[in-house]
Structures are given as C-alpha cells and as structure tokens.
Design a protein around this motif. Structure first.
Motif, PDB file in Angstrom:
ATOM      1  N   PHE A 188       4.788  14.035  -8.991  1.00 32.03           N
ATOM      2  CA  PHE A 188       4.789  13.177  -7.688  1.00 32.03           C
ATOM      3  C   PHE A 188       5.240  14.019  -6.460  1.00 32.03           C
ATOM      4  O   PHE A 188       4.821  13.800  -5.616  1.00 32.03           O
ATOM      5  N   ARG A 238      -5.350   2.137   3.886  1.00 24.92           N
ATOM      6  CA  ARG A 238      -4.520   1.350   3.016  1.00 24.92           C
ATOM      7  C   ARG A 238      -4.534   2.172   1.583  1.00 24.92           C
ATOM      8  O   ARG A 238      -3.440   2.411   0.945  1.00 24.92           O
ATOM      9  N   MET A 241      -8.435  11.136  -0.764  1.00 26.30           N
ATOM     10  CA  MET A 241      -7.521  12.250  -1.029  1.00 26.30           C
ATOM     11  C   MET A 241      -7.108  13.046   0.360  1.00 26.30           C
ATOM     12  O   MET A 241      -6.110  13.463   0.481  1.00 26.30           O
ATOM     13  N   TRP A 288     -10.320  13.374  -6.265  1.00 29.33           N
ATOM     14  CA  TRP A 288      -9.772  11.944  -6.193  1.00 29.33           C
ATOM     15  C   TRP A 288      -9.673  11.337  -7.728  1.00 29.33           C
ATOM     16  O   TRP A 288     -10.697  11.551  -8.191  1.00 29.33           O
ATOM     17  N   PRO A 298       0.752  -1.092  -0.050  1.00 32.05           N
ATOM     18  CA  PRO A 298      -0.062  -0.075  -0.056  1.00 32.05           C
ATOM     19  C   PRO A 298       1.067   1.348   0.061  1.00 32.05           C
ATOM     20  O   PRO A 298       0.366   2.364  -0.467  1.00 32.05           O
ATOM     21  N   VAL A 299       1.980   1.299   0.443  1.00 30.00           N
ATOM     22  CA  VAL A 299       2.669   2.221   0.504  1.00 30.00           C
ATOM     23  C   VAL A 299       4.248   1.938   0.088  1.00 30.00           C
ATOM     24  O   VAL A 299       4.777   0.850   0.506  1.00 30.00           O
ATOM     25  N   SER A 314      -0.807   1.239  -8.973  1.00 25.14           N
ATOM     26  CA  SER A 314      -2.005   2.379  -8.919  1.00 25.14           C
ATOM     27  C   SER A 314      -1.560   3.661  -8.448  1.00 25.14           C
ATOM     28  O   SER A 314      -0.841   3.662  -7.468  1.00 25.14           O
ATOM     29  N   PHE A 315      -1.487   4.622  -9.236  1.00 26.09           N
ATOM     30  CA  PHE A 315      -1.203   5.827  -8.888  1.00 26.09           C
ATOM     31  C   PHE A 315      -2.312   6.912  -8.569  1.00 26.09           C
ATOM     32  O   PHE A 315      -3.391   6.868  -9.281  1.00 26.09           O
ATOM     33  N   LEU A 316      -2.281   7.546  -7.377  1.00 28.92           N
ATOM     34  CA  LEU A 316      -3.313   8.639  -6.795  1.00 28.92           C
ATOM     35  C   LEU A 316      -2.697   9.844  -7.406  1.00 28.92           C
ATOM     36  O   LEU A 316      -1.602  10.305  -7.150  1.00 28.92           O
ATOM     37  N   PHE A 317      -3.357  10.478  -8.173  1.00 23.41           N
ATOM     38  CA  PHE A 317      -2.957  11.931  -8.938  1.00 23.41           C
ATOM     39  C   PHE A 317      -3.029  12.917  -7.671  1.00 23.41           C
ATOM     40  O   PHE A 317      -3.850  12.874  -6.717  1.00 23.41           O
ATOM     41  N   ILE A 320       7.733   5.155  -3.975  1.00 29.51           N
ATOM     42  CA  ILE A 320       7.272   5.991  -5.092  1.00 29.51           C
ATOM     43  C   ILE A 320       5.792   6.757  -4.602  1.00 29.51           C
ATOM     44  O   ILE A 320       5.147   5.996  -4.155  1.00 29.51           O
ATOM     45  N   PRO A 321       5.991   8.194  -4.509  1.00 32.99           N
ATOM     46  CA  PRO A 321       4.814   8.529  -3.924  1.00 32.99           C
ATOM     47  C   PRO A 321       3.440   8.354  -4.538  1.00 32.99           C
ATOM     48  O   PRO A 321       3.405   8.392  -5.564  1.00 32.99           O
ATOM     49  N   ARG A 322       2.719   8.166  -3.550  1.00 32.09           N
ATOM     50  CA  ARG A 322       1.314   7.956  -4.031  1.00 32.09           C
ATOM     51  C   ARG A 322       1.089   6.767  -4.761  1.00 32.09           C
ATOM     52  O   ARG A 322       0.222   6.802  -5.570  1.00 32.09           O
ATOM     53  N   THR A 323       1.934   5.893  -4.630  1.00 35.29           N
ATOM     54  CA  THR A 323       1.640   4.759  -5.610  1.00 35.29           C
ATOM     55  C   THR A 323       1.775   3.436  -4.769  1.00 35.29           C
ATOM     56  O   THR A 323       2.572   3.145  -3.711  1.00 35.29           O
ATOM     57  N   SER A 324       0.787   2.379  -5.235  1.00 35.79           N
ATOM     58  CA  SER A 324       0.723   1.390  -4.622  1.00 35.79           C
ATOM     59  C   SER A 324       0.640  -0.150  -5.600  1.00 35.79           C
ATOM     60  O   SER A 324       0.653   0.403  -6.764  1.00 35.79           O
ATOM     61  N   GLU A 361      -7.375   8.228  -9.816  1.00 41.94           N
ATOM     62  CA  GLU A 361      -6.536   7.167  -9.698  1.00 41.94           C
ATOM     63  C   GLU A 361      -6.347   6.552 -10.996  1.00 41.94           C
ATOM     64  O   GLU A 361      -7.277   6.224 -11.618  1.00 41.94           O
ATOM     65  N   LYS A 420      -2.258   5.323   0.525  1.00 40.38           N
ATOM     66  CA  LYS A 420      -1.043   5.164   0.048  1.00 40.38           C
ATOM     67  C   LYS A 420       0.019   6.200   0.794  1.00 40.38           C
ATOM     68  O   LYS A 420       1.077   6.748   0.446  1.00 40.38           O
ATOM     69  N   ASN A 435      -4.523  10.938   2.139  1.00 46.33           N
ATOM     70  CA  ASN A 435      -3.381  10.983   1.438  1.00 46.33           C
ATOM     71  C   ASN A 435      -2.499  12.202   1.846  1.00 46.33           C
ATOM     72  O   ASN A 435      -1.190  12.088   1.973  1.00 46.33           O
TER      73      ASN A 435
END
Lengths: 464, 318
Positions: free
Chosen positions: B29, B109, B84, A221, A158-159, A213-216, A162-166, A223, B112, B87
């Motif tokens: 990023f 979870r 969000m 929200w 989950p972490v 999976s990348f959270l913008f 790479i930032p915001r990427t699982s 993804e 992230k 996050n």
C-alpha cells in the motif's frame, strides 16, 4: 474633487470596454501592456463564474441511448429449426398442428423485423465529497409490452482511505471479461457472442453487491477487482426460462407419444420447483464471487495490449450442493493513429464447470457440467467514420442430453462480417452478415442485421 | 528423520506468517509513497502544458504529458497506463474548456488519487482567466459538430494565453509546494518576459507581410491569427470535428479562388486528404503547421513551435 475622481475612474475603466480584438492586434506598446497586465493579474471572479456555469455544476450528467436492431434471415421449413420452440397445450392437437407446420409454413430463425432493442437513460454525478452516483434505467419491449428495468444504480467511491483502492456499492454489471461492463450499444458488434450469451447474459450480467478495485503500485498498470454479489441471477440467461417453458408437461406428453412409437424409454415428468424452493433461490445465502485481474502493456507509440483473467464462483439454481466455477481470459490488442485509423483484436475465452460438492473434504468432486466457448474480433477503422471487422464465435456444451436421453453435441459456431459507419461519437449504424451453425439441430442460419444507435446528452466516456 | 512440531510451534509459525503477510500488504500500500522522489510529479494532458510546467517548475518537478504533440487532444484513447501516471501525480494540468471532456474525467476517477480530483489543490485548469475566442453567443447544439460550449479551446497558441496558462500553473505549484514559491514566481516572470519578447519579434515579422488571408482545415489557428493580425478566410471543416462533404469543399474552392488565398494550414492530427484535394483545385499550398511542442522531432520548445509556424506561413503566404 469628486468629479475628478469619477473622471479618473472612467479613464481607467475604458480599456475594459475596448473590444478584445482591437486590443490584441494593437501596436508593440499595447502588446507589452497586455503581457505586463496578465503577468501581474489575479484571476477575477468572472472566470470562476465561467467555470461554474459550465457542465461542472450540480446537475448530473444525463444521457439517453437508443439501440434499434433489425434482424432478418432466409425462410426455412420448420423441421429445419429448433423444434423445442413450439409450446403446445393439447398433445393430439399439437401433433396435428406440428405435422401441418412441418409440411407447410416457412419460419425464421430471427425475429425477421426491426425492434427497439433497448433504450437507456443514464444519470451520473457527484453525490457529495466522498462518492459519485450512477443510475441507468433500461426500457425494452418484452412480448409486446414495454418494460422498464433498473440496469444499474450504484455508489462509486473513487478515492478511499485505503490507498489506490476504490469501491462500488449497489447494482451494477460484474467486472468479468471485457465486454460485460460495456453497455451493448457501445460494443464493437451488434449481438452478444454465443459464449457471452450462454455463460453470462445476452446483454450484461449484473447484480446487487459490492466491488473493491485495487491498483497495484508497479510501474505498469495492473488492477485487481474483487466483487461479492447476491448471486441470484447469475448463470441464468433469459433463454433458459424459455427452455423451462418448453419442457412443460404438455411437451413431455407429446415427446412420450413419440418415444412410445419409437420404443424409447419414456421421459419422467419434471418436478416443478415449489414456491418454497423458488423462494429459497431468492433468499439463500450463496453469494457470487468475482475476481478480475487485468493489466496493460504498451509497445511502440501506438500499440497497446490489455489482458485479464476472471474467476467466478456461485451456486447454480437451488441445489446448494452444487458449485459452479467459471474462468475466463480476455484480451485486446489495439493500435491507433489519432481518430483517423485504428485496429483492434479482442477476444474472450470462457470455461464453466459445475461440480457436486464432495462427500468428504479430501475428495474431489467430479464435474457434472462443463461449458466452454470463445470469440475473437478483428476490426480495422479505415476512415474517420468507417470500420470493418470479422468475428468468430464458438460455444460447446458437451453435457447436453438430447431427447433420447443420451449426450449429444450441443455446439454452436458463427462467423460474422461487420461494417460500421460512425458519423460522430453520438451515433452509429452497423451492418452485420453472419452464418451460424448449430450442431445440435444440424442447422445453418444465414442472417443479416442492421443496427442504429444514437446517444443524446452528455459526452460518452471513451473505453480502451 | 522425524520432525515434531508441537501446538505452540504451529501457532508461532502461523503468527510469523501472519506478521509477514501484514508487512507485505502494508508495504504494498505504502511502497509508492516510500519510493517516490522528492520532486513533484506533474501530469499534463498536452505537450504544450508540459513545456509550460517545466518552465515554471524547473528542477523541482518531473513533468509527463499524456498526449503527444502530434496527437489530437480532442480524441484520445484512454490507455490504462495513463491511470498509473495519474495515480502518482501530485498535480494534474488540463487545457480545459471541455477539450479533454471525453477521456480525462474518467481517467482521473480511475486514478484513485485524491490529490488530483476535480477542484482538489492538485487539479489545475490552465484555461482559467485565458482570453477565449469564439464563445458561442447562442445556445449550442450538436448540429454544429464538436462545438465547445465554453469557446475555442486552442487558446494556448496565443503566447499571451501561454502566459496565462503558466500563471495558473505557477499558482497551483505555489499552493502545493509553497517552500519553492519564490522559484516558481521567478521562473514565471522569466517565462512571461520570454513570451513577450517572442510575441514582439513575431509581430514584427507578421506585420512586415502586411494583410493576408489563409484557409485552415480545423479552427485551431484562430488565436494565432488574432494575435498576429492575419485573416482566416475559410475553414475546410464545415463543422468542427466532422469531415467536410464534397459540396462544401466545392464552396471552399470557390472562396479560395475568389480571395486568391495562397495557403491552407493544417496540423499534424488533421486528415491531410481534404486540404490536398482543395489545394489541387486551387493551386494553394498545404502547410503543415507544428502547432504543438513535440509535433515534430525538431520542435522542442514553445518558441520553436511559434517561430517555425511563422517561418512556414510567411514563406508562402504572398
């Protein structure tokens, strides 16, 4: 001196043995003492013990879900339903049997009985400081035999650095559309919509692969999920194997006797897939690629919408020169007032196109097969435990060649009414009444089904 | 016009494109980190915890609550916009005791965000050290409804537990943002004193009414009754989280009549239909209790919530 010390210690320890209620409903002085005590107190070990003795221990979350489904429909004469289901060994005997069956015995478009559609046993827990493990075993009946499948078994990171990427690694359901990642017992309906069944799977489509999976970083929200899978199992829903059986040599022989009588060109026997070719299907390096971009917007205090776009690409069958592109749009509009009232409108639209690779890079290949379909569901929860909904399905395969060898309309539409009673989050009972129309056979089926689902074990995760 | 681009030129263009692409994705990023304000970002599950966090952090943090004050924190639809918020959070504060078990762990979870994962420095379970009531003494089962194995999770309605929750928040903030630790300690002391005075004031008001009993819909007023010394004679829910049956409601009507109970307490997230039915049968009055900050527009603070609950209850209880 020692006796005095023990006496003082006993006195100071007395408050700890006074019942809580006696302390807390005391006079103003004791209230002041309580506040002063808590304001200066450091958390004791007993509280840590309490937290660690709860579910947050090393044991994984375990749950079992059982899905019982009964389907019934009105009896029909055999000539009214799909004739291709009959598997015949000897053509002459088969013809006689077929004529007899057409004349007399009624048949059903459904199993006309209740079955355990599936039982799932799931384990989930943190593996170590970097990952979480999920294992789901599925048990179901297949032609009288109990079969166990490994439905999902994957790492979840989950972490990551790479930032915001699982990441996910292992066997799992593709992130494609809305319902594919949700186990069927958690769907808002009993059976998979026709478009899902034909273009993905009658349950969940999944394979071994890796997914990122990348959270913008926007204010809303959004993804993006990209997956690469083996690609050995996609695009082959279970009933296709049945169709392969139906086109056996015996059937083709029977069909040709009919063709001879009607003066139609005879059908060539199908070339069986050789073992080497079958092996190549399992070992070829033609990965399935999935991309799912999804976003969420809320409007008002209780409304929200999530919608997504999916793209999938793979090589169907063993023909390396063919490429399938599949695209989908999924969305859900939801409203809720706590757990007492809610509304959902959800839909998925899918389109598949298979092309032969062009001879030259500058040429665009013509589509050799297209399929499309959609479903839409409206469901309103009118009571804490009750909800009612309607679902419309549509599916079309314009490239289907009928027995005559010409294109025929292979389309299917269905309308369903659903009533669900959900006594708690751990059980539900659903009635479905539906009318399905299959244009290929000019056939209408009126069916009803009852579904009962129970879950034992850990708390199921809510989904938006 | 003819444009001629030699091979070197093409490579330069390609390199420039590559550099721009790398810069764009690197910025993508790290953008939130660059843009984020100096203030700590705190996300709480409930409005009450938000209020406690605001009192401790003061102007050193921006605090957001996921659940509104009039919503039921047991059952929350996990909206993706919560992901969000999580996050970007430096600190996540939950009620605990499995109250948010059905929705919060999955959201954490999916966030992230390593800062707020379970037992990370930014993860705060406000129930730590709280004085918990109704801890099951025997093995629990789902036959008992939505029972919480660690005890009744509505502990924050007791001002003493509000202080304990605030103390946990203070400790988390000190760990995350030690440079402002003096401010957090000072703010906590002020908050604790305010809660003490509030409790003493309310205690006098409740005591003035003498002993009395109430009926409640859901077992969420137990901490209030325990702190201020009134009795909860009957709960309209036979089992927590499960709508009562007609036969059980009939029993509650008998109890309310027999004990001459004047009020039935409900909270904004309860279904009022059952309480209204019983009230019609018994003549008791249904009182909507603003149990949380934000449960009504005028309930802006924890003190507002406590005072208004006392006012409504004591007005009709005798």
């Amino acid at each position: 001196m020692k006796i005095k010390l023990v006496f003082i210690l006993c006195l100071t320890a007395i408050p700890a043995f006074i019942p809580l209620s006696a302390q807390e409903t005391g006079n103003e002085e004791s209230i002041e003492n309580l506040f002063n005590q808590e304001s200066s107190r450091d958390v004791g070990d007993q509280d840590i013990d309490r937290l660690q003795n709860s579910r947050r221990s090393f044991l994984p979350d375990i749950n079992a879900a059982v899905d019982i489904v009964g389907r019934w429909d009105k009896e029909k004469n055999r000539d009214q339903i799909d004739r291709g289901r009959i598997l015949i060994k000897d053509p002459e005997e088969a013809m006689a049997e077929k004529i007899e069956e057409w004349e007399t015995p009624p048949v059903h478009a459904t199993e006309n009985k209740a079955v355990i559609r599936g039982a799932e046993i799931g384990f989930a827990g943190d593996i170590d400081q970097i990952g979480r493990g999920v294992v789901t075993l599925g048990v179901h009946e297949d032609e009288g035999e109990t079969v166990m499948d490994l439905e999902e078994a994957f790492f979840l990171f989950p972490v990551t650095p790479i930032p915001r990427t699982s990441f996910k690694l292992g066997k799992f359901f593709y992130d494609a559309g809305r319902i594919n990642r949700i186990h069927p017992h958690d769907w808002n309906f009993t059976d998979a919509p026709a478009v899902h069944r034909e273009l993905l799977s009658d349950k969940n489509a999944g394979d071994v692969g890796i997914e990122a999976s990348f959270l913008f970083p926007w204010s809303f929200w959004q993804e993006l999920t990209v997956g690469v899978f083996n690609g050995h199992s996609v695009g082959h829903p279970p009933h296709q194997h049945e169709e392969e059986k139906e086109d056996s040599e015996e059937w083709i022989a029977l069909e040709n006797t009919l063709r001879e009588e009607l003066g139609l060109p005879l059908r060539e026997p199908e070339v069986e897939m050789h073992d080497e070719e079958a092996d190549s299907l399992q070992t070829r390096q033609n990965p399935l690629i999935t991309v799912h971009l999804k976003q969420f917007f809320s409007f008002g205090k209780n409304w929200g919408t999530q919608f997504g776009f999916t793209y999938m690409r793979w090589h169907p069958g063993s023909e390396k020169h063919k490429v399938t592109h599949q695209s989908g749009i999924d969305f859900a509009v939801r409203w809720n007032r706590g757990r007492l009232r809610s509304f959902i409108w959800q839909s998925e639209i899918w389109y598949r196109e298979t092309r032969d690779k062009a001879e030259h890079p500058w040429e665009e290949a013509d589509p050799v097969e297209t399929r499309a379909g959609a479903y839409t569901l409206f469901e309103y929860q009118f009571h804490q435990n009750w909800s009612a909904g309607i679902r419309f399905d549509g599916y079309h395969n314009p490239n289907y060649r009928g027995e005559s060898g010409y294109f025929v309309s292979d389309a299917e539409t269905e309308a369903q009414v659903l009533i669900t009673w959900k006594p708690s989050e751990f059980s539900k009972f659903r009635f479905t009444g539906g009318q399905k129309r299959r244009y290929l056979y000019n056939d209408i089926d009126n069916t009803m089904s009852l579904q009962a689902v129970f879950i034992i074990g850990s708390h199921p995760q809510h989904q938006y | 016009m003819n444009f001629r681009v030699n091979k070197t030129g093409v490579n330069e263009i390609k390199n420039n494109m590559l550099i721009k692409t790398v810069i764009f994705y690197t910025a993508l990023f790290f953008l939130p980190g660059i843009l984020s304000a100096e203030k700590l970002q705190i996300v709480t599950t409930t409005e009450d915890l938000k209020y406690f966090a605001e009192q401790i952090a003061d102007n050193h943090a921006e605090v957001t609550s996921l659940v509104r004050g009039n919503e039921d924190p047991h059952f929350v639809l996990p909206r993706p916009d919560y992901i969000m918020k999580l996050n970007r959070a430096d600190v996540f504060i939950q009620v605990g005791l499995d109250l948010e078990e059905g929705w919060a762990p999955g959201l954490i979870r999916q966030s992230k965000n390593k800062k707020i994962q379970l037992n990370a420095p930014g993860f705060c379970d406000a129930s730590r050290g709280a004085r918990i009531l109704q801890i099951p003494q025997r093995r629990v089962s789902r036959l008992q409804g939505d029972i919480h194995a660690q005890g009744n999770p509505h502990y924050w309605t007791d001002p003493l537990n509000a202080v304990i929750a605030a103390r946990n928040i203070r400790d988390t903030l000190i760990q995350i943002d030690s440079k402002n630790s003096d401010a957090y300690r000072k703010n906590f002391t002020n908050f604790s004193n305010r809660m003490k005075n509030l409790t003493l004031t309310l205690k006098r008001q409740y005591s003035a009414e003498g002993k009395f009993s109430v009926a409640v819909f859901h077992s969420e007023f137990i901490y209030l009754s325990n702190r201020f010394g009134f009795d909860i004679a009957v709960t309209l829910e036979e089992k927590p989280g499960v709508p009562p049956s007609a036969s059980y409601l009939k029993k509650t009507v008998e109890i309310i009549k027999r004990k001459n109970i004047k009020v039935i307490l409900i909270s904004p997230s309860n279904n009022p239909r059952y309480a209204q039915t019983v009230a019609r049968e018994t003549g008791a009055k249904v009182i909507l209790m603003p149990i949380s900050v934000g449960s009504e527009d005028k309930i802006k603070t924890y003190e507002d919530s406590q005072k208004e609950m006392a006012r409504r209850l004591l007005k009709d209880v005798k």
